[in-house]
Design a protein around this motif. Structure first.
Motif, PDB file in Angstrom:
ATOM      1  N   GLY A   4     134.805 108.161 -20.468  1.00 33.86           N
ATOM      2  CA  GLY A   4     133.843 109.247 -20.296  1.00 33.86           C
ATOM      3  C   GLY A   4     133.323 109.767 -21.621  1.00 33.86           C
ATOM      4  O   GLY A   4     132.110 110.006 -21.788  1.00 33.86           O
ATOM      5  N   ALA A   5     134.248 109.944 -22.590  1.00 35.88           N
ATOM      6  CA  ALA A   5     133.832 110.409 -23.909  1.00 35.88           C
ATOM      7  C   ALA A   5     132.896 109.408 -24.565  1.00 35.88           C
ATOM      8  O   ALA A   5     131.907 109.788 -25.218  1.00 35.88           O
ATOM      9  N   LEU A   6     133.176 108.108 -24.391  1.00 39.51           N
ATOM     10  CA  LEU A   6     132.333 107.083 -24.986  1.00 39.51           C
ATOM     11  C   LEU A   6     130.926 107.117 -24.382  1.00 39.51           C
ATOM     12  O   LEU A   6     129.921 106.959 -25.093  1.00 39.51           O
ATOM     13  N   MET A   7     130.820 107.345 -23.090  1.00 43.87           N
ATOM     14  CA  MET A   7     129.518 107.427 -22.439  1.00 43.87           C
ATOM     15  C   MET A   7     128.707 108.600 -22.988  1.00 43.87           C
ATOM     16  O   MET A   7     127.497 108.492 -23.246  1.00 43.87           O
ATOM     17  N   HIS A   8     129.373 109.760 -23.181  1.00 49.24           N
ATOM     18  CA  HIS A   8     128.680 110.919 -23.738  1.00 49.24           C
ATOM     19  C   HIS A   8     128.220 110.654 -25.169  1.00 49.24           C
ATOM     20  O   HIS A   8     127.102 111.047 -25.567  1.00 49.24           O
ATOM     21  N   LEU A   9     129.063 109.990 -25.946  1.00 53.03           N
ATOM     22  CA  LEU A   9     128.684 109.695 -27.329  1.00 53.03           C
ATOM     23  C   LEU A   9     127.484 108.748 -27.381  1.00 53.03           C
ATOM     24  O   LEU A   9     126.585 108.905 -28.215  1.00 53.03           O
ATOM     25  N   HIS A  10     127.470 107.749 -26.475  1.00 48.33           N
ATOM     26  CA  HIS A  10     126.322 106.844 -26.436  1.00 48.33           C
ATOM     27  C   HIS A  10     125.047 107.591 -26.045  1.00 48.33           C
ATOM     28  O   HIS A  10     123.951 107.300 -26.552  1.00 48.33           O
ATOM     29  N   GLU A  61     117.766 113.523 -30.876  1.00 52.67           N
ATOM     30  CA  GLU A  61     117.346 113.700 -32.265  1.00 52.67           C
ATOM     31  C   GLU A  61     118.557 114.102 -33.105  1.00 52.67           C
ATOM     32  O   GLU A  61     119.357 114.935 -32.711  1.00 52.67           O
ATOM     33  N   ARG A  62     118.663 113.520 -34.267  1.00 51.64           N
ATOM     34  CA  ARG A  62     119.830 113.790 -35.113  1.00 51.64           C
ATOM     35  C   ARG A  62     119.490 113.499 -36.554  1.00 51.64           C
ATOM     36  O   ARG A  62     118.601 112.697 -36.855  1.00 51.64           O
ATOM     37  N   THR A  63     120.214 114.122 -37.418  1.00 49.11           N
ATOM     38  CA  THR A  63     120.035 113.887 -38.847  1.00 49.11           C
ATOM     39  C   THR A  63     120.813 112.647 -39.243  1.00 49.11           C
ATOM     40  O   THR A  63     121.693 112.193 -38.516  1.00 49.11           O
ATOM     41  N   GLU A  64     120.479 112.133 -40.423  1.00 41.06           N
ATOM     42  CA  GLU A  64     121.155 110.933 -40.892  1.00 41.06           C
ATOM     43  C   GLU A  64     122.664 111.133 -41.048  1.00 41.06           C
ATOM     44  O   GLU A  64     123.448 110.282 -40.605  1.00 41.06           O
ATOM     45  N   PRO A  65     123.138 112.239 -41.661  1.00 42.55           N
ATOM     46  CA  PRO A  65     124.602 112.440 -41.739  1.00 42.55           C
ATOM     47  C   PRO A  65     125.239 112.517 -40.358  1.00 42.55           C
ATOM     48  O   PRO A  65     126.333 111.971 -40.130  1.00 42.55           O
ATOM     49  N   LEU A  85     128.375 110.187 -35.856  1.00 41.44           N
ATOM     50  CA  LEU A  85     128.372 109.800 -34.447  1.00 41.44           C
ATOM     51  C   LEU A  85     128.733 108.329 -34.282  1.00 41.44           C
ATOM     52  O   LEU A  85     129.526 107.955 -33.408  1.00 41.44           O
ATOM     53  N   ASP A  86     128.169 107.471 -35.111  1.00 42.56           N
ATOM     54  CA  ASP A  86     128.487 106.050 -35.032  1.00 42.56           C
ATOM     55  C   ASP A  86     129.963 105.794 -35.300  1.00 42.56           C
ATOM     56  O   ASP A  86     130.602 104.953 -34.644  1.00 42.56           O
ATOM     57  N   ALA A  87     130.514 106.509 -36.279  1.00 44.24           N
ATOM     58  CA  ALA A  87     131.943 106.366 -36.589  1.00 44.24           C
ATOM     59  C   ALA A  87     132.798 106.823 -35.409  1.00 44.24           C
ATOM     60  O   ALA A  87     133.816 106.201 -35.068  1.00 44.24           O
ATOM     61  N   SER A  88     132.370 107.909 -34.765  1.00 43.22           N
ATOM     62  CA  SER A  88     133.116 108.416 -33.605  1.00 43.22           C
ATOM     63  C   SER A  88     133.082 107.411 -32.460  1.00 43.22           C
ATOM     64  O   SER A  88     134.084 107.173 -31.778  1.00 43.22           O
ATOM     65  N   ILE A  89     131.914 106.797 -32.254  1.00 41.06           N
ATOM     66  CA  ILE A  89     131.801 105.794 -31.186  1.00 41.06           C
ATOM     67  C   ILE A  89     132.732 104.614 -31.457  1.00 41.06           C
ATOM     68  O   ILE A  89     133.399 104.108 -30.548  1.00 41.06           O
ATOM     69  N   ARG A  90     132.776 104.155 -32.716  1.00 43.29           N
ATOM     70  CA  ARG A  90     133.656 103.030 -33.052  1.00 43.29           C
ATOM     71  C   ARG A  90     135.119 103.385 -32.790  1.00 43.29           C
ATOM     72  O   ARG A  90     135.888 102.570 -32.261  1.00 43.29           O
ATOM     73  N   LEU A  91     135.518 104.596 -33.152  1.00 44.68           N
ATOM     74  CA  LEU A  91     136.913 105.004 -32.952  1.00 44.68           C
ATOM     75  C   LEU A  91     137.257 105.123 -31.475  1.00 44.68           C
ATOM     76  O   LEU A  91     138.325 104.670 -31.033  1.00 44.68           O
ATOM     77  N   VAL A  92     136.359 105.730 -30.706  1.00 43.31           N
ATOM     78  CA  VAL A  92     136.642 105.866 -29.278  1.00 43.31           C
ATOM     79  C   VAL A  92     136.634 104.496 -28.599  1.00 43.31           C
ATOM     80  O   VAL A  92     137.453 104.213 -27.714  1.00 43.31           O
ATOM     81  N   GLN A  93     135.715 103.617 -29.012  1.00 43.93           N
ATOM     82  CA  GLN A  93     135.694 102.260 -28.451  1.00 43.93           C
ATOM     83  C   GLN A  93     136.999 101.534 -28.765  1.00 43.93           C
ATOM     84  O   GLN A  93     137.558 100.824 -27.909  1.00 43.93           O
ATOM     85  N   ALA A  94     137.512 101.711 -29.987  1.00 40.91           N
ATOM     86  CA  ALA A  94     138.794 101.099 -30.345  1.00 40.91           C
ATOM     87  C   ALA A  94     139.925 101.653 -29.485  1.00 40.91           C
ATOM     88  O   ALA A  94     140.835 100.917 -29.078  1.00 40.91           O
ATOM     89  N   ALA A  95     139.878 102.954 -29.187  1.00 38.83           N
ATOM     90  CA  ALA A  95     140.907 103.557 -28.341  1.00 38.83           C
ATOM     91  C   ALA A  95     140.826 103.022 -26.919  1.00 38.83           C
ATOM     92  O   ALA A  95     141.856 102.770 -26.267  1.00 38.83           O
ATOM     93  N   VAL A  96     139.592 102.823 -26.404  1.00 44.58           N
ATOM     94  CA  VAL A  96     139.426 102.236 -25.070  1.00 44.58           C
ATOM     95  C   VAL A  96     140.003 100.827 -25.044  1.00 44.58           C
ATOM     96  O   VAL A  96     140.730 100.442 -24.119  1.00 44.58           O
TER      97      VAL A  96
END
Length: 364
Positions: free
Chosen positions: A182-188, A194-198, A203-214
């Motif tokens: 569920g968290a991964l779906m929200h992050l995607h 709209e978002r800033t570069e930082p 966000l991309d780092a968070s997605i990678r970590l949550v994907q690794a946890a899944v």
């Protein structure tokens, strides 16, 4: 002063004269007496009515008067009487020896177990009596019973372990894995806002970590007890093991010939654990380039076969802290069989187990 050698007393080493030995061999009564006194078996002569007419010795709390003159089947358990009588009649009818095992209840109430050989005693071409030679096999039976108790205890422990693995697997699947998905779906979904570069980098780092946890939660579920084993059966479960093994071994093939209905759940678990441990050893220790898994059902048996072309090992020199192969042996022994484990340095490894679909008698 030393005594003269001529006066030294020596034990007699004289052998019986040929005439004396010949006389002995012509004396059946003396020979019969020697045999009865020497043998460790209980020897009895039984007439056509099943009555004991002679016994060489008594034991187990019985007296000779309680044995001689009484029925041969009097001392066995009621459920064994029919077989004992039928076997005795066969010896009289066919003049051929027979053997069987039976159980005797002692006067104290304890049980003793005997292996009995029955042979015809012929006179003028007609069987007039039966000679019974009985040996106690109580130590062997007690050892067999102790071994069976140990195997039943091991089976219960493994069943408890499997239930615990199943519970933990379901808890991870229905709890942690669902939250992570569920968290991964929200992050995607946030990726499209709209978002800033930082913020995008975070966000991309968070997605990678949550994907690794899944991915890790799925790996844990598969290692504990894959849902496919309960939901789809042994073929699908082993297929999942093969897919995982391809991460370390380039070429892993799988063939299955499984006709008919699903196997009993306990048997599927044993097959899965044998395949899992065999592939795990190949992945971690063999440095194999290829491996093959075969699952075959043939009549009342099912066979799992795992082989690889890795570096192999000496089965007699496995470190004591490695319990995988012993686990395979113990799981097979619960069903009364031994696995085939063949390996040698530089020659790869083959592990094969042929298991009965229905457990042998005495295996719960």
């Amino acid at each position: 002063m030393l005594e003269s050698p001529s006066k030294t007393a020596l034990p007699s080493t004289e052998s019986p004269t040929p005439d004396a030995l010949a006389d002995l061999l012509q004396n059946p009564d003396r020979l019969w007496e020697a045999v009865c006194d020497t043998t460790d078996a209980y020897v009895a002569v039984i007439d056509r009515s099943g009555i004991i007419r002679f016994c060489n010795r008594v034991d187990d709390g019985f007296t000779r008067d309680q044995i001689v003159g009484h029925s041969f089947v009097r001392f066995t358990l009621p459920e064994s009487m029919a077989l004992l009588l039928r076997t005795l009649e066969e010896v009289f009818e066919t003049s051929s020896p027979r053997s069987l095992e039976t159980t005797v209840r002692r006067p104290t109430g304890e049980l003793n177990y005997f292996s009995i050989q029955l042979g015809p005693v012929a006179l003028d071409g007609r069987t007039v009596a039966v000679l019974a030679c009985a040996r106690s096999i109580r130590p062997l039976k007690e050892s067999e019973q102790a071994l069976q108790r140990e195997r039943n205890g091991l089976r219960r422990l493994l069943e408890i372990q499997e239930r615990e693995r199943q519970l933990v697997s379901y808890e991870i699947h229905d709890g942690l894995a669902q939250y992570l998905t569920g968290a991964l779906m929200h992050l995607h979904a946030c990726q499209h806002a709209e978002r800033t570069e930082p913020a995008a980098r975070e966000l991309d780092a968070s997605i990678r970590l949550v994907q690794a946890a899944v991915d890790e939660s799925r790996r844990l579920i598969g290692g504990l007890r894959p849902p496919a084993l309960d939901e789809l059966g042994i073929t699908a479960a082993i297929e999942s093991l093969v897919v995982d093994a391809r991460a370390e071994i380039a070429n892993v093939s799988f063939t299955a010939e499984m006709s008919g209905s699903r196997l009993p759940a306990a048997l599927e678990t044993i097959l899965f654990r044998i395949a899992q441990e065999s592939l795990s050893n190949a992945r971690r220790h063999s440095a194999a380039r290829s491996a093959h898994v075969r699952l075959t059902r043939d009549g009342g048996f099912v066979q799992v076969h795992v082989s690889d072309d890795g570096q192999g090992f000496d089965p007699l020199c496995v470190p004591e802290d490695r319990f995988g192969l012993e686990g395979i042996r113990q799981r097979c022994r619960m069903l009364g069989v031994e696995p085939r484990i063949e390996s040698a340095p530089g020659r790869g490894t083959t592990i094969e187990a042929t298991l009965p679909i229905l457990p042998p008698s005495g295996v719960a």
